[in-house]
Design a protein around this motif. Sequence first.
Motif, PDB file in Angstrom:
ATOM      1  N   HIS A   1     -11.235 -12.917   3.282  1.00 45.85           N
ATOM      2  CA  HIS A   1     -12.569 -12.651   3.821  1.00 45.85           C
ATOM      3  C   HIS A   1     -12.846 -13.530   5.034  1.00 45.85           C
ATOM      4  CE1 HIS A   1     -16.936 -11.712   3.589  1.00 45.85           C
ATOM      5  NE2 HIS A   1     -16.474 -10.599   3.050  1.00 45.85           N
ATOM      6  N   SER A   2     -12.361 -14.772   5.007  1.00 44.66           N
ATOM      7  CA  SER A   2     -12.575 -15.682   6.135  1.00 44.66           C
ATOM      8  C   SER A   2     -11.839 -15.201   7.377  1.00 44.66           C
ATOM      9  CB  SER A   2     -12.112 -17.094   5.770  1.00 44.66           C
ATOM     10  OG  SER A   2     -12.899 -17.642   4.738  1.00 44.66           O
ATOM     11  N   VAL A   3     -10.695 -14.554   7.204  1.00 46.71           N
ATOM     12  CA  VAL A   3      -9.963 -14.016   8.348  1.00 46.71           C
ATOM     13  C   VAL A   3     -10.841 -13.017   9.105  1.00 46.71           C
ATOM     14  CG1 VAL A   3      -8.053 -12.516   9.028  1.00 46.71           C
ATOM     15  CG2 VAL A   3      -7.655 -14.400   7.442  1.00 46.71           C
ATOM     16  N   GLY A   4     -11.489 -12.126   8.378  1.00 49.64           N
ATOM     17  CA  GLY A   4     -12.329 -11.127   9.027  1.00 49.64           C
ATOM     18  C   GLY A   4     -13.527 -11.721   9.725  1.00 49.64           C
ATOM     19  N   VAL A   5     -14.152 -12.715   9.111  1.00 48.17           N
ATOM     20  CA  VAL A   5     -15.367 -13.303   9.675  1.00 48.17           C
ATOM     21  C   VAL A   5     -15.046 -14.258  10.822  1.00 48.17           C
ATOM     22  CG1 VAL A   5     -17.392 -14.726   9.187  1.00 48.17           C
ATOM     23  CG2 VAL A   5     -16.612 -13.051   7.498  1.00 48.17           C
ATOM     24  N   LEU A   6     -14.152 -15.221  10.571  1.00 50.37           N
ATOM     25  CA  LEU A   6     -13.817 -16.204  11.605  1.00 50.37           C
ATOM     26  C   LEU A   6     -13.129 -15.544  12.797  1.00 50.37           C
ATOM     27  CD1 LEU A   6     -12.553 -19.254   9.509  1.00 50.37           C
ATOM     28  CD2 LEU A   6     -14.666 -19.095  10.821  1.00 50.37           C
ATOM     29  N   GLY A   7     -12.278 -14.561  12.533  1.00 55.05           N
ATOM     30  CA  GLY A   7     -11.601 -13.865  13.621  1.00 55.05           C
ATOM     31  C   GLY A   7     -12.585 -13.194  14.560  1.00 55.05           C
ATOM     32  N   ARG A   8     -13.631 -12.609  14.006  1.00 54.37           N
ATOM     33  CA  ARG A   8     -14.653 -11.980  14.846  1.00 54.37           C
ATOM     34  C   ARG A   8     -15.377 -13.023  15.687  1.00 54.37           C
ATOM     35  NH1 ARG A   8     -20.247  -9.071  12.757  1.00 54.37           N
ATOM     36  NH2 ARG A   8     -21.123  -8.703  14.830  1.00 54.37           N
TER      37      ARG A   8
ATOM     38  N   MET B   1      -9.988  -6.454  11.233  1.00 61.81           N
ATOM     39  CA  MET B   1     -10.908  -7.503  10.797  1.00 61.81           C
ATOM     40  C   MET B   1     -12.223  -6.921  10.295  1.00 61.81           C
ATOM     41  SD  MET B   1     -10.221 -10.703  13.406  1.00 61.81           S
ATOM     42  CE  MET B   1     -10.823  -9.833  14.865  1.00 61.81           C
ATOM     43  N   ALA B   2     -12.681  -5.840  10.899  1.00 63.15           N
ATOM     44  CA  ALA B   2     -13.899  -5.181  10.418  1.00 63.15           C
ATOM     45  C   ALA B   2     -13.672  -4.605   9.018  1.00 63.15           C
ATOM     46  CB  ALA B   2     -14.316  -4.079  11.381  1.00 63.15           C
ATOM     47  N   PHE B   3     -12.487  -4.041   8.784  1.00 67.82           N
ATOM     48  CA  PHE B   3     -12.155  -3.514   7.457  1.00 67.82           C
ATOM     49  C   PHE B   3     -12.151  -4.624   6.418  1.00 67.82           C
ATOM     50  CE2 PHE B   3      -8.740  -2.832   4.325  1.00 67.82           C
ATOM     51  CZ  PHE B   3      -9.281  -1.759   3.638  1.00 67.82           C
ATOM     52  N   VAL B   4     -11.564  -5.778   6.772  1.00 70.34           N
ATOM     53  CA  VAL B   4     -11.514  -6.910   5.845  1.00 70.34           C
ATOM     54  C   VAL B   4     -12.926  -7.388   5.517  1.00 70.34           C
ATOM     55  CG1 VAL B   4     -10.828  -9.322   5.631  1.00 70.34           C
ATOM     56  CG2 VAL B   4      -9.206  -7.636   6.506  1.00 70.34           C
ATOM     57  N   ARG B   5     -13.786  -7.470   6.540  1.00 71.01           N
ATOM     58  CA  ARG B   5     -15.164  -7.923   6.310  1.00 71.01           C
ATOM     59  C   ARG B   5     -15.954  -6.950   5.455  1.00 71.01           C
ATOM     60  NH1 ARG B   5     -14.987  -8.760  11.836  1.00 71.01           N
ATOM     61  NH2 ARG B   5     -16.398  -7.000  12.174  1.00 71.01           N
ATOM     62  N   SER B   6     -15.569  -5.670   5.488  1.00 69.74           N
ATOM     63  CA  SER B   6     -16.340  -4.662   4.762  1.00 69.74           C
ATOM     64  C   SER B   6     -16.085  -4.700   3.255  1.00 69.74           C
ATOM     65  CB  SER B   6     -16.008  -3.261   5.293  1.00 69.74           C
ATOM     66  OG  SER B   6     -14.668  -2.894   4.950  1.00 69.74           O
TER      67      SER B   6
ATOM     68  N   LEU C   1     -15.087  -8.063  -5.025  1.00 69.04           N
ATOM     69  CA  LEU C   1     -14.062  -7.033  -5.190  1.00 69.04           C
ATOM     70  C   LEU C   1     -12.693  -7.572  -4.785  1.00 69.04           C
ATOM     71  CD1 LEU C   1     -13.202  -4.182  -5.839  1.00 69.04           C
ATOM     72  CD2 LEU C   1     -13.888  -3.484  -3.530  1.00 69.04           C
ATOM     73  N   LEU C   2     -12.649  -8.361  -3.716  1.00 70.78           N
ATOM     74  CA  LEU C   2     -11.382  -8.997  -3.333  1.00 70.78           C
ATOM     75  C   LEU C   2     -10.875  -9.896  -4.449  1.00 70.78           C
ATOM     76  CD1 LEU C   2     -11.976 -10.038   0.402  1.00 70.78           C
ATOM     77  CD2 LEU C   2     -10.253  -8.437  -0.448  1.00 70.78           C
ATOM     78  N   ALA C   3     -11.799 -10.676  -5.035  1.00 73.01           N
ATOM     79  CA  ALA C   3     -11.398 -11.563  -6.129  1.00 73.01           C
ATOM     80  C   ALA C   3     -10.859 -10.759  -7.306  1.00 73.01           C
ATOM     81  CB  ALA C   3     -12.580 -12.424  -6.557  1.00 73.01           C
ATOM     82  N   LEU C   4     -11.509  -9.650  -7.641  1.00 73.99           N
ATOM     83  CA  LEU C   4     -11.026  -8.802  -8.735  1.00 73.99           C
ATOM     84  C   LEU C   4      -9.632  -8.251  -8.437  1.00 73.99           C
ATOM     85  CD1 LEU C   4     -14.188  -6.760  -9.781  1.00 73.99           C
ATOM     86  CD2 LEU C   4     -12.828  -8.255 -11.247  1.00 73.99           C
TER      87      LEU C   4
END
Length: 248
Positions: free
Chosen positions: A133-140, A100-105, A110-113
């Motif tokens: 991106h929401s997975v990384g943030v909400l999961g935390r 999840m930290a990797f996803v948030r970083s 860039l994800l959209a691209l």
Amino acid sequence: MAGKVSLFLAVSALLFWSFQGSEFSLGQFWRGIPQLFHFFGRMTPPDWSVWDVLLTSAVETLQTTIAGTFLGALFAYPLGVLAASNWTPVWVHLPIKAFMAFVRSIPLLLLALLFVSAVGLGPFPGVLALAVHSVGVLGRFVAEEIEATDQKPLLALQGTGASSLQIIQHGLIPQVLPQMVAHLAIRFEMNLRDSTILGLVGAGGLGFYVFLYVKQFQWQKSGVLVLAIIALVFAGEFAAWQVRKRLI
């Protein structure tokens, strides 16, 4: 006392270094203020001939936000439970927290691209970018809420012979549900704001047409869409505020 002085000097030095390295200049900003008014002045008067584009793209932005937030929450909540250090062993929660930290970083644009290159232009890559991106943030957030829960009700249920599912249902969820929904409302508000700029990389919505009209120097048409973005973001913030007010 010496420690406080040292901390103050260290923070002051860090701030001085940051402002100097970023070339911060109040004088330059003051001289640039007329250009700000000139930039927005080119958008007036608004050209309401794009009313059909405005409605279509605003609905698309809202749909992208709802779909992306829902998908993100769908995966974030179970991952957040598994990432709680007081609920799972270390060999489970540490890899999930690292994921999840990797996803948030990864920056959202860039994800959209990445997803635009994978699935093409349109709102679909925007949905995927917001969801990931929401997975990384909400999961935390979920993991932190679970780690901060009162363990006494959980231990009491465990002492009565309740199953893990019953402990989650009757002991854990009542404690964390209000905060989880509040975080979801905040994330929806942020996704709504972010989805308006995903169009800059071809992910559809209002941002796509703003960027299109700006490239064509049709400033008055882009001004209408900017007003729509502001109205949509304010509406999203108001809705999220209403949800948080009723839950907390």
